[in-house]
Design an enzyme around this catalytic site. Structure first.
Site, PDB file in Angstrom:
ATOM      1  N   GLU A  33       0.858  -1.199   0.000  1.00  0.00           N
ATOM      2  CA  GLU A  33       0.000   0.000   0.000  1.00  0.00           C
ATOM      3  C   GLU A  33       0.886   1.238   0.000  1.00  0.00           C
ATOM      4  N   CYS A  42     -11.961   3.991   0.353  1.00  0.00           N
ATOM      5  CA  CYS A  42     -13.152   3.887   1.189  1.00  0.00           C
ATOM      6  C   CYS A  42     -12.939   4.473   2.586  1.00  0.00           C
ATOM      7  N   GLY A 176     -22.838  16.613 -11.913  1.00  0.00           N
ATOM      8  CA  GLY A 176     -23.169  15.190 -11.846  1.00  0.00           C
ATOM      9  C   GLY A 176     -24.114  14.862 -10.703  1.00  0.00           C
ATOM     10  N   GLY A 178     -25.052  12.043  -9.504  1.00  0.00           N
ATOM     11  CA  GLY A 178     -24.880  10.635  -9.139  1.00  0.00           C
ATOM     12  C   GLY A 178     -24.742  10.518  -7.629  1.00  0.00           C
ATOM     13  N   ILE A 180     -22.058  10.428  -5.541  1.00  0.00           N
ATOM     14  CA  ILE A 180     -21.173  11.365  -4.838  1.00  0.00           C
ATOM     15  C   ILE A 180     -21.789  12.761  -4.811  1.00  0.00           C
ATOM     16  N   GLU A 199     -26.758  18.324 -14.185  1.00  0.00           N
ATOM     17  CA  GLU A 199     -26.718  16.921 -14.622  1.00  0.00           C
ATOM     18  C   GLU A 199     -26.941  16.842 -16.137  1.00  0.00           C
ATOM     19  N   VAL A 233     -21.833  20.399 -19.237  1.00  0.00           N
ATOM     20  CA  VAL A 233     -20.849  21.385 -18.761  1.00  0.00           C
ATOM     21  C   VAL A 233     -19.747  21.518 -19.821  1.00  0.00           C
ATOM     22  N   THR A 267     -18.541  13.174 -11.802  1.00  0.00           N
ATOM     23  CA  THR A 267     -19.106  12.560 -13.009  1.00  0.00           C
ATOM     24  C   THR A 267     -18.575  11.144 -13.213  1.00  0.00           C
ATOM     25  N   HIS A 441     -43.404  -4.896  15.443  1.00  0.00           N
ATOM     26  CA  HIS A 441     -44.099  -3.616  15.383  1.00  0.00           C
ATOM     27  C   HIS A 441     -43.693  -2.779  16.602  1.00  0.00           C
TER      28      HIS A 441
HETATM   29  P1  FAD Z   1      -9.618   1.401  -3.199  1.00  0.00           P
HETATM   30  O1  FAD Z   1     -10.406   1.560  -1.986  1.00  0.00           O
HETATM   31  O2  FAD Z   1      -9.528   2.550  -4.148  1.00  0.00           O
HETATM   32  O3  FAD Z   1      -8.153   1.016  -2.710  1.00  0.00           O
HETATM   33  C1  FAD Z   1      -7.088   0.868  -3.584  1.00  0.00           C
HETATM   34  C2  FAD Z   1      -5.818   1.122  -2.824  1.00  0.00           C
HETATM   35  O4  FAD Z   1      -4.723   0.695  -3.622  1.00  0.00           O
HETATM   36  C3  FAD Z   1      -5.558   2.593  -2.513  1.00  0.00           C
HETATM   37  O5  FAD Z   1      -5.340   2.774  -1.145  1.00  0.00           O
HETATM   38  C4  FAD Z   1      -4.299   2.928  -3.314  1.00  0.00           C
HETATM   39  O6  FAD Z   1      -3.433   3.827  -2.637  1.00  0.00           O
HETATM   40  C5  FAD Z   1      -3.647   1.575  -3.440  1.00  0.00           C
HETATM   41  N1  FAD Z   1      -2.779   1.433  -4.619  1.00  0.00           N
HETATM   42  C6  FAD Z   1      -3.107   1.647  -5.906  1.00  0.00           C
HETATM   43  N2  FAD Z   1      -2.068   1.360  -6.711  1.00  0.00           N
HETATM   44  C7  FAD Z   1      -1.069   0.953  -5.894  1.00  0.00           C
HETATM   45  C8  FAD Z   1       0.260   0.536  -6.131  1.00  0.00           C
HETATM   46  N3  FAD Z   1       0.750   0.454  -7.365  1.00  0.00           N
HETATM   47  N4  FAD Z   1       1.013   0.218  -5.068  1.00  0.00           N
HETATM   48  C9  FAD Z   1       0.519   0.310  -3.798  1.00  0.00           C
HETATM   49  N5  FAD Z   1      -0.716   0.681  -3.513  1.00  0.00           N
HETATM   50  C10 FAD Z   1      -1.511   1.004  -4.560  1.00  0.00           C
HETATM   51  N6  FAD Z   1     -18.718   2.554  -1.734  1.00  0.00           N
HETATM   52  C11 FAD Z   1     -19.658   1.988  -0.951  1.00  0.00           C
HETATM   53  O7  FAD Z   1     -19.891   0.775  -1.077  1.00  0.00           O
HETATM   54  N7  FAD Z   1     -20.339   2.712  -0.011  1.00  0.00           N
HETATM   55  C12 FAD Z   1     -20.124   4.028   0.155  1.00  0.00           C
HETATM   56  O8  FAD Z   1     -20.750   4.654   1.009  1.00  0.00           O
HETATM   57  C13 FAD Z   1     -19.162   4.663  -0.658  1.00  0.00           C
HETATM   58  N8  FAD Z   1     -18.910   5.971  -0.513  1.00  0.00           N
HETATM   59  C14 FAD Z   1     -17.952   6.554  -1.293  1.00  0.00           C
HETATM   60  C15 FAD Z   1     -17.735   7.915  -1.158  1.00  0.00           C
HETATM   61  C16 FAD Z   1     -16.788   8.546  -1.924  1.00  0.00           C
HETATM   62  C17 FAD Z   1     -16.540  10.022  -1.759  1.00  0.00           C
HETATM   63  C18 FAD Z   1     -16.010   7.780  -2.860  1.00  0.00           C
HETATM   64  C19 FAD Z   1     -14.934   8.444  -3.689  1.00  0.00           C
HETATM   65  C20 FAD Z   1     -16.232   6.438  -3.021  1.00  0.00           C
HETATM   66  C21 FAD Z   1     -17.216   5.811  -2.243  1.00  0.00           C
HETATM   67  N9  FAD Z   1     -17.496   4.454  -2.368  1.00  0.00           N
HETATM   68  C22 FAD Z   1     -18.455   3.870  -1.607  1.00  0.00           C
HETATM   69  C23 FAD Z   1     -16.767   3.605  -3.323  1.00  0.00           C
HETATM   70  C24 FAD Z   1     -15.664   2.804  -2.585  1.00  0.00           C
HETATM   71  O9  FAD Z   1     -14.799   3.701  -1.939  1.00  0.00           O
HETATM   72  C25 FAD Z   1     -14.894   1.934  -3.567  1.00  0.00           C
HETATM   73  O10 FAD Z   1     -15.795   1.131  -4.302  1.00  0.00           O
HETATM   74  C26 FAD Z   1     -13.932   1.035  -2.813  1.00  0.00           C
HETATM   75  O11 FAD Z   1     -13.019   1.795  -2.067  1.00  0.00           O
HETATM   76  C27 FAD Z   1     -13.173   0.150  -3.800  1.00  0.00           C
HETATM   77  O12 FAD Z   1     -12.270  -0.641  -3.096  1.00  0.00           O
HETATM   78  P2  FAD Z   1     -10.922  -1.164  -3.778  1.00  0.00           P
HETATM   79  O13 FAD Z   1     -10.251  -1.980  -2.747  1.00  0.00           O
HETATM   80  O14 FAD Z   1     -11.206  -1.752  -5.097  1.00  0.00           O
HETATM   81  O15 FAD Z   1     -10.061   0.169  -4.078  1.00  0.00           O
HETATM   82  P1  NAI Z   2     -21.979   8.273 -10.766  1.00  0.00           P
HETATM   83  O1  NAI Z   2     -21.703   7.416 -11.927  1.00  0.00           O
HETATM   84  O2  NAI Z   2     -22.792   7.778  -9.634  1.00  0.00           O
HETATM   85  O3  NAI Z   2     -22.706   9.623 -11.249  1.00  0.00           O
HETATM   86  C1  NAI Z   2     -22.145  10.465 -12.202  1.00  0.00           C
HETATM   87  C2  NAI Z   2     -23.229  11.402 -12.691  1.00  0.00           C
HETATM   88  O4  NAI Z   2     -22.620  12.396 -13.481  1.00  0.00           O
HETATM   89  C3  NAI Z   2     -24.284  10.718 -13.569  1.00  0.00           C
HETATM   90  O5  NAI Z   2     -25.546  11.128 -13.179  1.00  0.00           O
HETATM   91  C4  NAI Z   2     -23.942  11.196 -14.971  1.00  0.00           C
HETATM   92  O6  NAI Z   2     -25.045  11.231 -15.842  1.00  0.00           O
HETATM   93  C5  NAI Z   2     -23.402  12.568 -14.661  1.00  0.00           C
HETATM   94  N1  NAI Z   2     -22.523  13.127 -15.678  1.00  0.00           N
HETATM   95  C6  NAI Z   2     -21.581  12.471 -16.402  1.00  0.00           C
HETATM   96  N2  NAI Z   2     -20.956  13.337 -17.231  1.00  0.00           N
HETATM   97  C7  NAI Z   2     -21.517  14.561 -17.030  1.00  0.00           C
HETATM   98  C8  NAI Z   2     -21.305  15.853 -17.571  1.00  0.00           C
HETATM   99  N3  NAI Z   2     -20.387  16.060 -18.493  1.00  0.00           N
HETATM  100  N4  NAI Z   2     -22.033  16.880 -17.104  1.00  0.00           N
HETATM  101  C9  NAI Z   2     -22.992  16.678 -16.138  1.00  0.00           C
HETATM  102  N5  NAI Z   2     -23.242  15.469 -15.603  1.00  0.00           N
HETATM  103  C10 NAI Z   2     -22.512  14.425 -16.026  1.00  0.00           C
HETATM  104  O7  NAI Z   2     -20.535   8.765 -10.285  1.00  0.00           O
HETATM  105  P2  NAI Z   2     -20.060   9.444  -8.942  1.00  0.00           P
HETATM  106  O8  NAI Z   2     -21.177  10.104  -8.239  1.00  0.00           O
HETATM  107  O9  NAI Z   2     -18.874  10.263  -9.336  1.00  0.00           O
HETATM  108  O10 NAI Z   2     -19.597   8.213  -8.081  1.00  0.00           O
HETATM  109  C11 NAI Z   2     -18.518   7.377  -8.549  1.00  0.00           C
HETATM  110  C12 NAI Z   2     -18.613   6.006  -7.968  1.00  0.00           C
HETATM  111  O11 NAI Z   2     -18.409   6.027  -6.574  1.00  0.00           O
HETATM  112  C13 NAI Z   2     -19.962   5.364  -8.219  1.00  0.00           C
HETATM  113  O12 NAI Z   2     -19.758   4.292  -9.109  1.00  0.00           O
HETATM  114  C14 NAI Z   2     -20.447   4.887  -6.918  1.00  0.00           C
HETATM  115  O13 NAI Z   2     -20.764   3.541  -6.966  1.00  0.00           O
HETATM  116  C15 NAI Z   2     -19.290   5.120  -5.948  1.00  0.00           C
HETATM  117  N6  NAI Z   2     -19.852   5.722  -4.735  1.00  0.00           N
HETATM  118  C16 NAI Z   2     -20.721   4.992  -3.988  1.00  0.00           C
HETATM  119  C17 NAI Z   2     -21.335   5.535  -2.899  1.00  0.00           C
HETATM  120  C18 NAI Z   2     -22.308   4.716  -2.152  1.00  0.00           C
HETATM  121  O14 NAI Z   2     -22.356   3.521  -2.340  1.00  0.00           O
HETATM  122  N7  NAI Z   2     -23.105   5.309  -1.271  1.00  0.00           N
HETATM  123  C19 NAI Z   2     -21.070   6.908  -2.466  1.00  0.00           C
HETATM  124  C20 NAI Z   2     -20.172   7.604  -3.344  1.00  0.00           C
HETATM  125  C21 NAI Z   2     -19.574   7.004  -4.417  1.00  0.00           C
END
Ligand code: FAD
Ligand code: NAI
Length: 462
Positions: A33, A42, A176, A178, A180, A199, A233, A267, A441
């Site tokens: 890592e 995450c 976007g 979506g 996030i 959007e 956008v 996005t 309930h």
């Molecule tokens: P990651 O969590 O991205 O971990 C990959 C790790 O690999 C990183 O720490 C990186 O530093 C490391 N790495 C990469 N390349 C190398 C390398 N060459 N050498 C060493 N280390 C390396 N998902 C949910 O299910 N629920 C949520 O509520 C949710 N909320 C989110 C909110 C936000 C703002 C964001 C951005 C994402 C959210 N997600 C959520 C999505 C979730 O974070 C990801 O789906 C999840 O973290 C994916 O896990 P992963 O292990 O594949 O990768």
């Molecule tokens: P997203 O794919 O959920 O949403 C992106 C949005 O941006 C879509 O509505 C799309 O139509 C719009 N979009 C794309 N191009 C655009 C443009 N040029 N102008 C305006 N709108 C545009 O992606 P998001 O929100 O960035 O999340 C990324 C990933 O992170 C998701 O795949 C999601 O699964 C994961 N995530 C999960 C969470 C959870 O499980 N609660 C919380 C946050 C992220």
């Protein structure tokens, strides 16, 4: 003799869970890592910090809107942003340290630094090359870019910058609608920002059930978020403290500009595989940059596997975790399996939104006969008592067999409620099985039972 049975690259939910399972299965395991803390996107800049801010801002919303109605009088709390950030950091720290503890407990070596794969069976970290029988890539994802939008993580930010803004903006534009955009847009709207979501499509949260999309957008509007739909956008222009967002409406090509203190680009995300050396190794990838894997999560290069956000499928922590456990079992010679048809999705706004399985839209397209049972939270006593009666549970079942095909919930506790339907689906249950199960309930879960009843002879409280 190789140094390790397995080296995992990346310690996010995919990688760290995979490492723990590998160690539990008796494999000599290391995890590379590059971040200073374990837990990946995450725990450090994703699920966990965003949920901390959602929780804190929801408490404020409750104090401002519902306390007085319950006879809890007095001034609403004011926001100490620095303290809220400190709380968020504390939550991150306890979680990332928790993973570090689990690594020690399971005797997993944390190889600190950025890893690359000079050839199958070898992982290079810094100047050291470690030999291994198997490599599992769990390198995750990063925010996608948008042409014309330059990220500085201060004024024009991705989710990472949005989680640690210097102050609460007065005006925020979110690109976007979506997951996030709506979660973090909700946070700042509750904290007092004027939030406008731009959007590209005509509906929010693409791919979600149409009824949920409409209800969700209506509720968010009521909470003060403004939506500009069907808008492409073009570019952003930023100074050190302000930005302009230029967009074109798709319906008439008219051009418009929005002013903002902060612009959040949300996005979508794309696989992160920089520096791994995949091209030289000949590891196949899709057009969208995802590492291609077979049913056992092995790439086309024997001994190299991939899981989580860097492969195909929903970018969700629990999907990555499930693949991590299954890939570990494959590497250990067992039969790891993931049921991709039963992976829930949750949006942690208020109310929460949750879904699993098929949508009506997808079933119509596939010309499959189905029936729908829907129950409004307005008929649920607990939801009414808690000012949380907006929303519904919708269960979709096969028209002939009554087998549950999917469910869509918008309402209180949706993210927890969805799991009884996941378990039912995992066991191949019918809507009647769920309807015949006694539910306590007064609980929100009664709404799930009522929706299941509505698939058959009818709900009681509607
Ligand atoms: P990651 O969590 O991205 O971990 C990959 C790790 O690999 C990183 O720490 C990186 O530093 C490391 N790495 C990469 N390349 C190398 C390398 N060459 N050498 C060493 N280390 C390396 N998902 C949910 O299910 N629920 C949520 O509520 C949710 N909320 C989110 C909110 C936000 C703002 C964001 C951005 C994402 C959210 N997600 C959520 C999505 C979730 O974070 C990801 O789906 C999840 O973290 C994916 O896990 P992963 O292990 O594949 O990768
Ligand atoms: P997203 O794919 O959920 O949403 C992106 C949005 O941006 C879509 O509505 C799309 O139509 C719009 N979009 C794309 N191009 C655009 C443009 N040029 N102008 C305006 N709108 C545009 O992606 P998001 O929100 O960035 O999340 C990324 C990933 O992170 C998701 O795949 C999601 O699964 C994961 N995530 C999960 C969470 C959870 O499980 N609660 C919380 C946050 C992220």
């Amino acid at each position: 003799m190789a140094d390790y049975d397995v080296i995992i690259i990346g310690a996010g939910p995919g990688g760290y869970v995979c490492a723990i399972r590998c160690a539990q299965l008796g494999l000599k395991t290391a995890c590379v890592e590059g971040r200073e803390t374990l837990g990946g996107t995450c725990l450090n800049v994703g699920c966990i910090p965003s949920k901390a801010l959602l929780h804190a801002s929801h408490q404020l919303h409750e104090a401002e809107h519902n306390f007085a109605r319950m006879g809890l009088k007095g001034k609403s709390p004011s926001v100490d942003w620095k303290q809220m950030q400190a709380y968020k950091q504390e939550v991150i720290d306890t979680n990332t340290k928790g993973v570090e503890f689990l690594f020690k407990k399971n005797k997993i070596d944390w190889l600190k630094g950025w890893g690359s794969i000079p050839e199958a069976g070898k992982v290079k970290v810094g100047d050291e090359v470690h030999t291994t029988r198997n490599i599992i890539i769990a390198s995750g994802s990063e925010a996608s870019a948008l042409p014309g939008v330059d990220i500085d993580e201060k004024v024009v930010v991705t989710s990472t910058g949005a989680l640690e803004l210097g102050k609460i903006p007065k005006k925020m534009v979110v690109i976007g609608a979506g997951v996030i955009g709506l979660e973090l847009g909700s946070v700042y709207a509750r904290l007092g920002a004027d939030v406008t979501v731009v959007e590209f499509l005509d509906a929010i949260t693409p791919g979600m059930d149409g009824d949920v999309q409409k209800t969700f957008q209506r509720i968010l509007k009521k909470q003060g978020l403004t939506f500009i739909m069907g808008a492409a956008v073009q570019k952003t222009e930023a100074t050190k403290t302000k930005a302009k967002v230029h967009y074109k409406l798709r319906k008439d090509d008219s051009e418009h500009v929005l002013d903002a203190d902060v612009v959040l680009l949300a996005t979508g995300r794309k696989p992160y595989v920089d520096g791994l050396g995949l091209d030289a190794l000949g590891v196949e990838r899709s057009e969208r940059g995802q590492i291609k894997v077979g049913k056992d999560w092995q790439t086309n290069v024997p001994g190299i596997y991939a899981i989580g956000d860097c492969i195909d499928g929903p970018m969700l922590a629990h999907k990555a975790e499930d693949e991590g456990m299954a890939a570990a079992e494959q590497v250990a010679g067992k039969h790891g399996h993931v049921n991709y048809g039963v992976i829930p999705g949750v949006i942690y706004t208020w109310p929460e939104v949750a879904n699993v399985g098929e949508t009506e839209e997808a079933l119509k397209k596939a010309d499959r006969a189905y029936k729908v049972g829907k129950f409004m939270f307005m008929g649920n006593g607990r939801a009414k008592a808690n000012f949380a009666a907006d929303g519904f549970v919708k269960i979709i079942a096969d028209k002939e067999t009554d087998r549950i095909l999917g469910a869509h919930i918008i309402g209180p506790g949706a993210g927890d409620l969805i799991h009884e339907i996941c378990v039912a689906m995992e066991f191949g249950a019918s809507a009647e099985d769920l309807a015949m199960t006694c539910h306590a309930h007064p609980t929100y879960s009664e709404a799930v039972r009522e929706a299941a009843l509505a698939c058959g002879s009818g709900a009681i409280h509607s």
